[in-house]
Write a protein that holds these residues in place. Structure first.
Motif, PDB file in Angstrom:
ATOM      1  N   GLN A 178      15.948  22.440  17.474  1.00 41.39           N
ATOM      2  CA  GLN A 178      17.220  21.793  17.136  1.00 41.39           C
ATOM      3  C   GLN A 178      17.300  20.408  17.801  1.00 41.39           C
ATOM      4  N   ALA A 198      23.031  21.449  15.159  1.00 39.81           N
ATOM      5  CA  ALA A 198      23.957  22.573  15.285  1.00 39.81           C
ATOM      6  C   ALA A 198      25.025  22.552  14.202  1.00 39.81           C
ATOM      7  N   SER A 235      28.579  25.491  15.868  1.00 43.64           N
ATOM      8  CA  SER A 235      28.118  25.694  17.246  1.00 43.64           C
ATOM      9  C   SER A 235      26.975  26.708  17.306  1.00 43.64           C
TER      10      SER A 235
END
Length: 406
Positions: free
Chosen positions: A55, A135, A138
């Motif tokens: 990520q 993301a 979240s």
């Protein structure tokens, strides 16, 4: 007071861009698990596990099975899909552990073909999806998606009819106005961070005085079937633009966020913000007064489909969502940081002169019940193009209501 007839659905949305769909083959067994470096394009699809581990904002094509729709950080639903805005991918079609899923934003160009509300039979299908390893909710995500491709038929263990989604879909050039870049600073955020980002975006614009509101409303609320008329918010009546004033059958400027809620009156700013000012019959406007919004009691005079009681007003069904999004816009726009009163929605009625407006739970349900229609979208665009040069984000992205308040 009648009990609420509606329930809130959590949903979210994203930004649309255009790019040719990736047709690369999956990585060979034993391939390295590192994600591409930031800014690089993926040469071949990576696995969901690789996407979760990488990520870093890089562009990548992720291959995985559709295992449901994310509605919260640790919640993915597999039926009753609330929208076409998001899906979850996993390396196994039967995966139920959200920690082994990547949450995918479905940008505007792909919602009709890959949104789960419209295409529930996609559950179990294998897809290649290109986007940014960032993301979402979240949670490990794939955002700002630019390409979707169907890899193969759903596994035999998946129930439901075979989907008719095309093998590949390429996004057309974007031509939907400024929203792609306008909300860039808010993308990928939720909760207070999303609200704060939207405030910074929509507070930039032109402020009208109260006299200028008359002329603005004649354009923003023009009857699409009669250019000489405006459509009144609550009563729904089409009425001559020239019949504005203070007479019993005239139309005047209705403050949807009642101007006594915060005592801002008609001062430039919240008192003249066309995003919540609408034309309405003088008598109906007076009847609504400064009541909060909730499910009312008795039919309202001269406004079919509206209900009212001592402390609340219920608008007709076709503008319930409009009212909700106007009230929520005011909450986000007027945070008290630029010299104006700090306005907030709450879950109460009888708010009086306090800078609060309710009833939040009802407004959230209305936002879901009555999504933005062509009239509301056009109005938002006209305000942006010709008058205030800012937008109501909840018309462009009604799913952000749940992302902030849900």
């Amino acid at each position: 007071m009648r009990t609420s007839r509606w329930s809130l659905l959590a949903l979210t949305a994203c930004l649309a861009t255009a790019v040719v769909v990736s047709q690369a083959q999956p990585p060979a067994a034993g391939a390295a698990s590192a994600a591409p470096a930031p800014g690089a394009s993926a040469a071949a699809p990576i696995t969901v596990a690789q996407a979760i581990a990488g990520q870093n904002g890089a562009s990548a094509t992720v291959r995985g099975y559709v295992v449901g729709q994310p509605t919260a950080t640790s919640t993915v639903v597999r039926s009753g899909f609330p929208s076409d805005y998001a899906l979850a991918l996993a390396d196994a079609a039967a995966e139920t552990n959200t920690a082994r899923m990547v949450y995918v934003q479905i940008t505007t160009s792909f919602r009709s073909a890959y949104g789960l509300k419209t295409n529930p039979s996609l559950l179990g299908a294998q897809l290649d999806v290109t986007g940014s390893l960032s993301a979402y909710f979240s949670h490990a995500g794939l955002t700002s998606t630019t390409a979707f491709a169907r890899v193969g038929a759903p596994p035999t263990s998946t129930t439901g009819p075979t989907t008719t989604v095309p093998t590949t879909t390429t996004a057309p050039p974007t031509s939907t106005g400024p929203t792609d870049d306008y909300y860039r600073a808010a993308l990928g955020k939720t909760g207070p961070q999303l609200k704060a980002a939207l405030n910074q975006i929509i507070r930039v614009g032109t402020k009208l005085n109260y006299d200028q509101v008359w002329d603005a409303l004649k354009v923003t609320d023009q009857d699409p079937n009669n250019a000489n008329n405006v459509v009144l918010l609550y009563s729904g009546r089409s009425q001559s633009k020239s019949s504005n004033g203070g007479g019993a059958n005239d139309w005047n400027r209705e403050h949807v966020w009642a101007k006594s809620h915060g005592d801002f009156g008609t001062a430039t700013g919240p008192g003249t913000d066309v995003h919540h000012l609408r034309p309405e019959d003088v008598s109906v406007n007076s009847n609504r007064g400064n009541k909060d919004f909730d499910l009312g009691g008795s039919p309202a005079a001269e406004a079919p489909g509206n209900f009212t009681d001592a402390d609340s007003w219920e608008p007709r069904d076709t503008v319930k969502g409009d009212v909700a999004r106007m009230i929520l816009y005011m909450d986000v726009r007027y945070e008290g940081g630029d010299g104006y009163v700090d306005l907030d929605v709450n879950n109460s009625v009888n708010n009086g002169t306090q800078p609060y407006h309710g009833k939040l739970s009802t407004l959230l349900a209305w936002n879901t019940q009555d999504p933005p229609d062509a009239f509301e979208k056009r109005r938002n665009q006209v305000i942006y193009d010709s008058f205030q040069h800012n937008r109501n984000p909840f018309i462009d992205h009604p799913e952000w209501v749940a992302a902030i308040w849900g």
